[in-house]
Design a protein around this motif. Structure first.
Motif, PDB file in Angstrom:
ATOM      1  N   UNK A 128      -6.543   7.200 -13.305  1.00 46.07           N
ATOM      2  CA  UNK A 128      -7.762   7.934 -12.943  1.00 46.07           C
ATOM      3  C   UNK A 128      -7.443   9.398 -12.633  1.00 46.07           C
ATOM      4  N   UNK A 129      -8.454  10.228 -12.668  1.00 44.88           N
ATOM      5  CA  UNK A 129      -8.283  11.645 -12.372  1.00 44.88           C
ATOM      6  C   UNK A 129      -7.783  11.853 -10.945  1.00 44.88           C
ATOM      7  N   UNK A 130      -6.881  12.821 -10.797  1.00 41.73           N
ATOM      8  CA  UNK A 130      -6.374  13.259  -9.490  1.00 41.73           C
ATOM      9  C   UNK A 130      -5.778  12.121  -8.670  1.00 41.73           C
ATOM     10  N   UNK A 131      -4.974  11.291  -9.297  1.00 41.26           N
ATOM     11  CA  UNK A 131      -4.450  10.123  -8.580  1.00 41.26           C
ATOM     12  C   UNK A 131      -2.928  10.100  -8.452  1.00 41.26           C
ATOM     13  N   UNK A 132      -2.206  10.926  -9.204  1.00 43.89           N
ATOM     14  CA  UNK A 132      -0.742  10.876  -9.236  1.00 43.89           C
ATOM     15  C   UNK A 132      -0.156  12.063  -8.477  1.00 43.89           C
ATOM     16  N   UNK A 133       0.820  11.784  -7.620  1.00 41.27           N
ATOM     17  CA  UNK A 133       1.495  12.846  -6.862  1.00 41.27           C
ATOM     18  C   UNK A 133       2.818  13.249  -7.508  1.00 41.27           C
TER      19      UNK A 133
END
Length: 344
Positions: A128-133
């Motif tokens: 999903x969008x903006x989910x991985x650090x």
């Protein structure tokens, strides 16, 4: 759609699990750089860090790498580390042997993160969008999404790679690499949080040597195939229609694709020597563990078996190549990217 090129699964003699020491050495060589990159460049406030290893294969190397990433984040946020949780995703093609991967993982009772698989090609969206650090990939991005188009028309006759081929063949590989990297970076730009890091380690040929040397191990396999053609064991057209979907980028190649994409800043780019000592027989078995599947798909299991058996017969020649060229010219590229632009 990206093609699938899985490593040998299971726990057999030619499995990737038992024959990935080269890749383990690469990850170990980069361990300190990964740790320093995260401590110096990661600046995100969250209670749950989401990490992904893209191209994890079947282990055990991915476990060491992910534990290194987790420990680096803990060190960075040591004052609040007791409140932080970690969710690690292991990504590879759907044909990857995830059973072996998770059997090995869950036998380790000291794991410090929640784990899950995310099957699918990293040449496309996975999360999903903006989910991985933090996204990590070691010795995976040299695999292209597919064999470059038109290589038969470009007369890559008797060769299975671009090493030693014509400039037209070389350019076809470069074009495919650039297209794939744009897809990879654009997908990650959607998935990463702002300030998230991508850490890449992959085999490389420095830009000043890119047109002079290649990855000659494939020429030894080629010669085995040509011998089999001359003996009437393999059809010549079958060899001419086979090409490996691999490209070893230079530092200039990587800089170009990242700058063109525009969504990431290059925080670190370094070419280092490969520190590994392996005998010729073990080297060929390592190659077999990684490439047997793609050969079998094209030539069948019987011919593929003989290809690698014949290549084992070139031990002395390969040993000389390892000592005089491979260890002196082979490099690994270490790159850290920070997400600075989000794709809407």
């Amino acid at each position: 759609m990206a093609e699938s090129f899985p490593m040998n699964g299971g726990n057999g003699v030619y499995s990737y699990t038992k024959n990935s020491l080269l890749q383990r050495n690469v990850a170990d060589n980069a361990k300190l750089m990964v740790r320093e990159a995260i401590i110096e460049n990661l600046d995100i406030q969250t209670k749950t860090f989401v990490i992904v290893d893209m191209g994890c294969s079947v282990g055990p190397n991915t476990f060491f790498a992910m534990q290194n990433v987790v420990q680096a984040i803990k060190h960075k946020y040591h004052s609040t580390c007791s409140q932080i949780e970690f969710h690690v995703f292991f990504n590879d093609h759907v044909t990857n042997d995830f059973n072996v991967l998770f059997e090995s993982l869950f036998s380790d009772h000291q794991k410090t993160y929640f784990a899950a698989a995310i099957p699918g090609s990293f040449y496309g969206r996975l999360f999903p969008s903006r989910s991985i650090h933090v996204a990590y990939s070691c010795y995976a991005l040299q695999w292209l999404s597919r064999v470059p188009k038109g290589l038969i028309d470009k007369k890559n006759k008797g060769r299975i790679h671009y090493d030693g081929a014509s400039i037209d063949v070389w350019n076809a590989y470069v074009d495919q690499f650039e297209k794939d990297m744009e897809v990879f970076l654009s997908a990650r730009a959607n998935e990463m949080v702002h300030g998230g890091l991508i850490v890449l380690v992959l085999p490389s040929i420095p830009s000043e040597q890119h047109s002079k040397i290649g990855y000659r191990i494939f020429t030894f396999v080629e010669s085995s195939l040509i011998d089999m053609v001359n003996e009437g064991i393999v059809e010549e057209s079958l060899v001419d229609s086979f090409n490996l979907p691999l490209y070893f980028p230079s530092d200039e190649d990587m800089t170009k694709v990242v700058e063109k994409n525009g969504c990431f800043s290059i925080e670190k780019l370094e070419i280092t020597c490969l520190q590994c000592n392996i005998d010729a027989k073990s080297f060929i078995i390592h190659i077999r563990a990684g490439f047997e599947g793609i050969f079998t798909k094209h030539f069948g299991s019987k011919i593929t078996y003989e290809i690698f058996e014949r290549t084992l017969g070139k031990i002395e020649e390969i040993e000389a190549w390892l000592e005089t060229e491979y260890y002196k010219t082979t490099r690994q590229l270490f790159m850290v990217l920070k997400c600075k632009k989000l794709i809407l």
